[in-house]
Scaffold this active site. Structure first.
Site, PDB file in Angstrom:
ATOM      1  CG  HIS A 123      -4.382  -5.298   6.764  1.00  0.00           C
ATOM      2  ND1 HIS A 123      -3.336  -5.685   5.978  1.00  0.00           N
ATOM      3  CD2 HIS A 123      -3.924  -4.294   7.536  1.00  0.00           C
ATOM      4  CE1 HIS A 123      -2.283  -4.948   6.260  1.00  0.00           C
ATOM      5  NE2 HIS A 123      -2.603  -4.097   7.209  1.00  0.00           N
ATOM      6  CE1 TYR A 160       0.895  -5.382   0.203  1.00  0.00           C
ATOM      7  CE2 TYR A 160      -0.812  -3.708   0.004  1.00  0.00           C
ATOM      8  CZ  TYR A 160       0.099  -4.399   0.764  1.00  0.00           C
ATOM      9  OH  TYR A 160       0.193  -4.147   2.108  1.00  0.00           O
ATOM     10  CD  GLU A 237       0.752   1.851   3.789  1.00  0.00           C
ATOM     11  OE1 GLU A 237      -0.361   1.621   4.328  1.00  0.00           O
ATOM     12  OE2 GLU A 237       1.681   1.033   3.834  1.00  0.00           O
TER      13      GLU A 237
HETATM   14  O1  KDG Z   1       7.140  -7.354   4.337  1.00  0.00           O
HETATM   15  C1  KDG Z   1       6.365  -6.521   3.553  1.00  0.00           C
HETATM   16  C2  KDG Z   1       4.992  -6.311   4.146  1.00  0.00           C
HETATM   17  O2  KDG Z   1       5.063  -6.041   5.515  1.00  0.00           O
HETATM   18  C3  KDG Z   1       4.281  -5.166   3.475  1.00  0.00           C
HETATM   19  O3  KDG Z   1       4.068  -5.492   2.133  1.00  0.00           O
HETATM   20  C4  KDG Z   1       2.955  -4.888   4.148  1.00  0.00           C
HETATM   21  O4  KDG Z   1       2.665  -2.882   2.899  1.00  0.00           O
HETATM   22  C5  KDG Z   1       2.444  -3.530   3.900  1.00  0.00           C
HETATM   23  C6  KDG Z   1       1.610  -2.929   4.947  1.00  0.00           C
HETATM   24  O5  KDG Z   1       1.221  -1.779   4.756  1.00  0.00           O
HETATM   25  O6  KDG Z   1       1.334  -3.598   5.922  1.00  0.00           O
HETATM   26 MG    MG Z   2       2.188  -0.786   3.219  1.00  0.00          MG
END
Ligand code: KDG
Ligand code: MG
Length: 403
Positions: A123, A160, A237
């Site tokens: 990430h 996010y 995704e």
């Molecule tokens: O618990 C929720 C997370 O694991 C999530 O928000 C992470 O979307 C996510 C990812 O793609 O890792």
């Molecule tokens: Mg995800």
């Protein structure tokens, strides 16, 4: 044949909350499984302790399929994240035991390695595009072949996937949920720029991924997929919420950007139409939330018929036990695509010593018998559970929205 003598649940917080099940047998061999359901941990802990443990005592630990069916069909109430995470934890622990009895790593019991290692993605996230690209460059230097790009959105206080931490992203915090705010139009303006600058800076030899985290309507997702086509993403995704599987038809009509979905799925039924109509390219269901290795293999077998590949969820709320199980699964399954990998904190890794390893962008589960991961119970006992919620999300006018 090893008989189950105890089923214990261990709740610990080495940096974040984890729920682990430990199954002991009369032959002295034990197995462990992950039961962590982020933000709802104690519901699964209670399900296991109060409802599952009593029916397992005395059973033959080798009868993995029969125990799976017993817990699934025998509860009457089928599916759902709590039930399926509990079943998953038991399933993982039983595969761990079987491997230890056989003296073999679990992937050997699943048919052996289909590849040398599992490609993983890391990430890269930053408060703006430049910072995200800098982070991505660090992944390249570490040998990663794939990286996910998420950037802060101008005009939004939080986004996010973006945190202050360099390699971890830990959204679950606070004794009450944090509130964040969302604007689709601000976001949609930024993402093509992120990938255009990403390609310019990082080149074409790296796979690039992006997570929309369920925030768009199908037609908005079609538009974003189209806008991103020049940058050849590995996947886009969770472009739209997936309760309505048909919604993906609309996205498909508008873009050739590959689609991934399913980290919140808990059974094959959540993905059946998506797979059979080839509405997605990668299925993100994971060992811990989708009924364990046994059920995930069933999902992968269905997906293989339709050239859908696996791309298991692997954020930090999935413990090292799940990471190990996912790697045994991924190494063996014919239609493996990619595995998400967010490194855990040092505290977490110390509580869960493991055999899996990273090398040049690929991960291998190691050759220790079973899953190759353990729990240090003495250390685990030092970290007390503390309630933590995932954030909630509202539109800028206050309307409740998808996080
Ligand atoms: O618990 C929720 C997370 O694991 C999530 O928000 C992470 O979307 C996510 C990812 O793609 O890792
Ligand atoms: Mg995800």
């Amino acid at each position: 044949m090893p008989r189950i003598t105890s089923v214990r649940v261990i709740v610990t917080r080495p940096g974040r909350n984890f729920v682990t099940v430990k199954i002991e047998t009369d032959e002295g061999i034990y197995g462990i499984g992950d039961a962590t359901l982020n933000g709802r941990e104690l519901a699964v802990a209670s399900y296991l302790t109060d409802h599952v443990a009593p029916v397992l005592i005395g059973r033959d630990a080798h009868r993995i399929e029969d125990i799976w069916q017993y817990l699934y069909k025998g509860a009457y109430w089928r599916r759902g994240p709590v039930t399926m995470s509990a079943i998953a934890a038991i399933d993982m622990a039983l595969w761990d035991i079987k491997g230890k009895v056989a003296g073999l790593p679990v992937y050997q019991l699943l048919g052996g390695a289909s590849r040398d290692g599992c490609m993983v993605y890391g990430h890269a996230n930053g408060s703006d595009v430049s910072e995200t690209i800098e982070r991505a460059q660090e992944y390249l230097e570490k040998g990663y072949k794939a990286v996910r790009l998420q950037s802060g959105v101008p005009g939004l206080k939080s986004t996010y996937g973006v945190s202050g931490e360099r390699f971890y992203y830990e959204p679950a915090k606070g004794s009450l949920p944090e509130e964040s705010f969302w604007s689709t139009s601000k976001y949609m303006r930024l993402v093509p720029e992120l990938f255009q600058r990403g390609r310019d800076a990082l080149g074409w030899d790296i796979h690039l991924l992006h997570d929309v985290h369920h925030r768009l309507t199908p037609i908005e997702a079609g538009r974003l997929g189209k806008d991103l086509e020049p940058y050849r993403l590995f996947w886009l995704e969770d472009a739209t919420p997936a309760e309505n599987q048909e919604a993906f038809r609309l996205i498909r009509q508008h873009t050739t950007t590959p689609l991934a979905v399913g980290e919140i799925f808990n059974s094959i039924w959540d993905a059946k139409q998506l797979i059979e109509e080839q509405l997605i390219d990668y299925i993100r269901a994971t060992v811990v939330h989708a009924g364990g290795i046994t059920h995930l293999r069933r999902i992968a077998a269905l997906a293989d018929l339709y050239q859908v590949r696996t791309g298991c969820h692997g954020a930090t709320d999935l413990s090292p036990v799940t990471m190990a199980a996912a790697l045994h699964f991924g190494l063996s399954v014919p239609n493996f695509g990619i595995q998400e990998y967010m490194v855990h904190t040092e505290e977490t890794d110390a509580v869960f010593p493991h055999a899996y390893r990273f090398d040049q962008g690929l991960m291998h589960p190691g050759d220790a018998p079973g899953l190759g991961v353990d729990i240090d119970e003495t250390l685990a006992a030092k970290y007390e559970y503390s309630r933590a919620y995932l954030p909630v999300n509202r539109l800028e006018d206050g309307t409740m929205f998808n996080w």
